[in-house]
Design a protein around this motif. Structure first.
Motif, PDB file in Angstrom:
ATOM      1  N   UNK A  17       0.846  -1.193   0.000  1.00 39.50           N
ATOM      2  CA  UNK A  17       0.000   0.000   0.000  1.00 39.50           C
ATOM      3  C   UNK A  17       0.884   1.247   0.000  1.00 39.50           C
ATOM      4  N   UNK A  18       0.814   2.007  -1.070  1.00 38.92           N
ATOM      5  CA  UNK A  18       1.679   3.190  -1.194  1.00 38.92           C
ATOM      6  C   UNK A  18       1.368   4.249  -0.139  1.00 38.92           C
ATOM      7  N   UNK A  19       0.142   4.260   0.384  1.00 43.41           N
ATOM      8  CA  UNK A  19      -0.199   5.246   1.419  1.00 43.41           C
ATOM      9  C   UNK A  19       0.601   4.987   2.701  1.00 43.41           C
ATOM     10  N   UNK A  20       0.854   3.740   3.017  1.00 48.78           N
ATOM     11  CA  UNK A  20       1.684   3.429   4.182  1.00 48.78           C
ATOM     12  C   UNK A  20       3.144   3.757   3.876  1.00 48.78           C
ATOM     13  N   UNK A  21       3.599   3.356   2.686  1.00 51.04           N
ATOM     14  CA  UNK A  21       4.999   3.567   2.318  1.00 51.04           C
ATOM     15  C   UNK A  21       5.367   5.039   2.187  1.00 51.04           C
ATOM     16  N   UNK A  22       4.398   5.895   1.911  1.00 46.32           N
ATOM     17  CA  UNK A  22       4.655   7.334   1.773  1.00 46.32           C
ATOM     18  C   UNK A  22       5.035   7.987   3.089  1.00 46.32           C
ATOM     19  N   UNK A  23       4.618   7.405   4.206  1.00 48.50           N
ATOM     20  CA  UNK A  23       4.666   8.072   5.498  1.00 48.50           C
ATOM     21  C   UNK A  23       5.687   7.466   6.460  1.00 48.50           C
ATOM     22  N   UNK A  24       6.625   8.284   6.896  1.00 46.29           N
ATOM     23  CA  UNK A  24       7.575   7.832   7.927  1.00 46.29           C
ATOM     24  C   UNK A  24       6.835   7.472   9.206  1.00 46.29           C
ATOM     25  N   UNK A  25       5.799   8.222   9.543  1.00 45.93           N
ATOM     26  CA  UNK A  25       5.039   7.937  10.768  1.00 45.93           C
ATOM     27  C   UNK A  25       4.340   6.576  10.693  1.00 45.93           C
ATOM     28  N   UNK A  26       3.730   6.267   9.553  1.00 47.47           N
ATOM     29  CA  UNK A  26       3.041   4.982   9.409  1.00 47.47           C
ATOM     30  C   UNK A  26       4.038   3.826   9.408  1.00 47.47           C
TER      31      UNK A  26
END
Length: 129
Positions: A17-26
């Motif tokens: 999921x790119x939305x998770x990979x985009x975020x250092x926090x996630x």
């Protein structure tokens, strides 16, 4: 008789999921959770957010480290889990990361590192606790 001091799992995850990979926090949530799930001993961590997106991070544990570097535009993340001590804990941490990132494809190599004679006393890699 020989034994290994550590296990090093090096993996490429595709189709995440790119939305998770985009975020250092996630990604930090995933890696902090993996450390807890595997009963590893965290010493410190560092996560960096790239602009416009993407992340890299490392968790330093008394047993060694877990790290990642993401390419969200490709749904790809490079994963590194290295622990000494109980090898089972490395696999627990890795499986937790797989569960959270749900890659469509995994390419994984497992390296057993530091082959020594069991008779040798090894004290350089001790767990805290």
């Amino acid at each position: 008789m020989a034994k290994t001091l550590g296990v090093h799992i090096v993996a490429d995850f595709y189709g995440c999921d790119s939305e998770i990979l985009k975020s250092a926090d996630k990604m930090a949530e995933v890696f902090e959770g993996a450390v807890k799930h595997a009963n590893l001993n965290k010493l410190s961590s560092y996560y960096h957010q790239f602009e416009p997106f993407g992340a890299t991070g490392v968790v330093v544990i008394s047993e060694s480290h877990l790290s990642f570097h993401t390419w969200p535009e490709h749904g790809y993340v490079a994963i590194d889990v290295y622990t000494c001590g109980d090898h089972e804990n490395a696999f627990k941490a890795f499986d937790y990361i797989v569960e959270k990132l749900k890659p469509e494809k995994i390419e994984k190599e497992v390296h057993f590192r530091g082959v020594v004679n069991e008779e040798e006393e090894v004290t350089f890699c001790a767990s805290v606790g």
